[in-house]
Design an enzyme around this catalytic site. Structure first.
Site, short mmCIF file in Angstrom:
data_model
loop_
_atom_site.label_atom_id
_atom_site.label_comp_id
_atom_site.label_asym_id
_atom_site.label_seq_id
_atom_site.Cartn_x
_atom_site.Cartn_y
_atom_site.Cartn_z
N LYS A 180 3.45 6.79 4.35
CA LYS A 180 2.46 5.82 3.88
C LYS A 180 3.07 4.44 4.05
O LYS A 180 4.15 4.14 3.54
CB LYS A 180 2.07 6.03 2.42
N SER A 181 2.34 3.59 4.75
CA SER A 181 2.81 2.24 5.05
C SER A 181 2.24 1.22 4.07
O SER A 181 1.33 1.52 3.29
CB SER A 181 2.42 1.85 6.47
N GLY A 182 2.76 0.00 4.14
CA GLY A 182 2.25 -1.09 3.32
C GLY A 182 2.55 -2.43 3.97
O GLY A 182 3.59 -2.59 4.61
N SER A 224 0.80 -1.23 0.00
CA SER A 224 0.00 0.00 0.00
C SER A 224 0.83 1.28 0.00
O SER A 224 0.25 2.37 -0.05
CB SER A 224 -0.95 0.01 1.20
#
EC number: 3.5.2.6
Length: 325
Positions: free
Chosen positions: A270-272, A93
């Protein structure tokens, strides 16, 4: 939880050495370099030998039984810290921040020339969708099936809440795989491969180049969207501020890079997280009173059911923060 142990406690038996900036490995696409996740591509010092950072990152690999890739650049002076920075990782993501930046770059804002066929109403354009479009982990879009959502609202949903349906709707707005790739190539990114929709892109099978990038490429893309101004900027100042506001509002990365840097450093990220223990975070880190640091940390394990490690990403962030103070 904020990670602020000493380096000795953090990395076990790693001896404190003089901090020497790492030299970039040289960006290359997966097909050009032949590198696969977890193999080679490590940063070296200016003298070509392993330095303190490299030893710390290898200690993290051993501690978590995982493969991290790191690229960080201090925009104040260009100093870099790298580890496996040019290897491919499934991005998960994290791409959603770049997706929002790409949308901002393509719509009409404040009378600017439209780069390609955007609607005249720009970010207020409403996108309509049906119930059949709703995916798991779509906390915002699932509430607006009846009335639709504007591009602005979809970008907020995709960055702040990692809304999967919003990601697919924006992917279509950008023109799918070709359109998304075209935007990144305009930034000079010939490495990233954007191929599939949510949730298929989360398969993260080692060796599969689909929906992968490198820590270096994603950091450079984020820098173009969220930091650069003047001729190098991908966005107008107000659009750049909007993207940073969306990332500041994201809480999915609280245990990642944000947890590893000093409390007074602002983090927009923003992480994923996908299969094979993949845990990533890309961020603009802003120490007080100075130019920002752009950081990309990507990691994965060896098996499909491997556990992702928030602490690995946080501790990699700590290494970066200590090295670029």
């Amino acid at each position: 939880m904020r990670i602020r142990p000493t380096r000795r406690l953090l990395l076990g038996a790693v001896a404190p050495l003089a901090l020497v900036p790492l030299v970039a490995c040289g960006q290359a696409s997966g097909s050009e370099s032949g590198q696969q996740p977890g193999l080679g591509g490590c940063g070296t010092s200016a003298h070509g030998s392993a330095d303190a950072h490299e030893k710390e990152f290898r200690a993290l690999e051993k501690k978590f039984d995982a493969h991290p890739g790191v690229y960080a650049i201090d925009t104040r002076d260009g100093q870099e810290i790298t580890h496996r920075a040019d290897e491919r990782f499934a991005y998960g993501s994290t791409f959603k921040a770049l997706q929002a930046g790409a949308i901002l770059a393509q719509v009409l804002r404040d009378g600017r020339e439209v780069r390609r066929g955007a609607e005249a109403d720009g970010m207020d354009k409403v996108v309509h969708y049906g119930q059949d479009a709703i995916l798991p982990n779509s906390p915002v879009t699932e509430k607006h099936v009846a009335d639709g959502m504007s591009l602005r609202e979809l970008c907020d949903a995709v960055v702040a809440y990692s809304d999967n349906t919003a990601a697919n709707l924006l992917f279509d707005q950008l023109g799918g795989r070709r359109g998304s790739t075209r935007v990144l190539k305009q930034l000079g990114d010939h490495t990233t491969s954007m191929d599939r929709y949510e949730q298929e892109l989360g398969s993260a099978v080692p060796g599969d180049p689909r929906d992968t990038s490198t820590p270096r490429a994603f950091a450079e893309d984020l820098r173009a969207f969220a930091v650069e101004d003047g001729e190098k900027a991908a966005l107008a100042p107000n659009d750049r501020e909007q993207l940073n506001d969306w990332m500041s509002g994201s809480r999915t990365g609280d245990a990642l890079i944000r947890a590893g840097v000093p409390k007074d450093w602002k983090v927009e990220d923003k992480s994923g997280q996908v299969k094979y223990g993949t845990r990533n975070d890309i961020a603009v880190v802003r120490p007080p009173g100075r130019a920002p640091i752009v950081v990309s940390v990507m990691s994965h394990g060896d098996t499909q059911d491997a556990e992702p490690h928030d602490e690995l990403v946080a501790e990699a962030g700590l290494v970066v923060a200590d090295g670029l103070k």
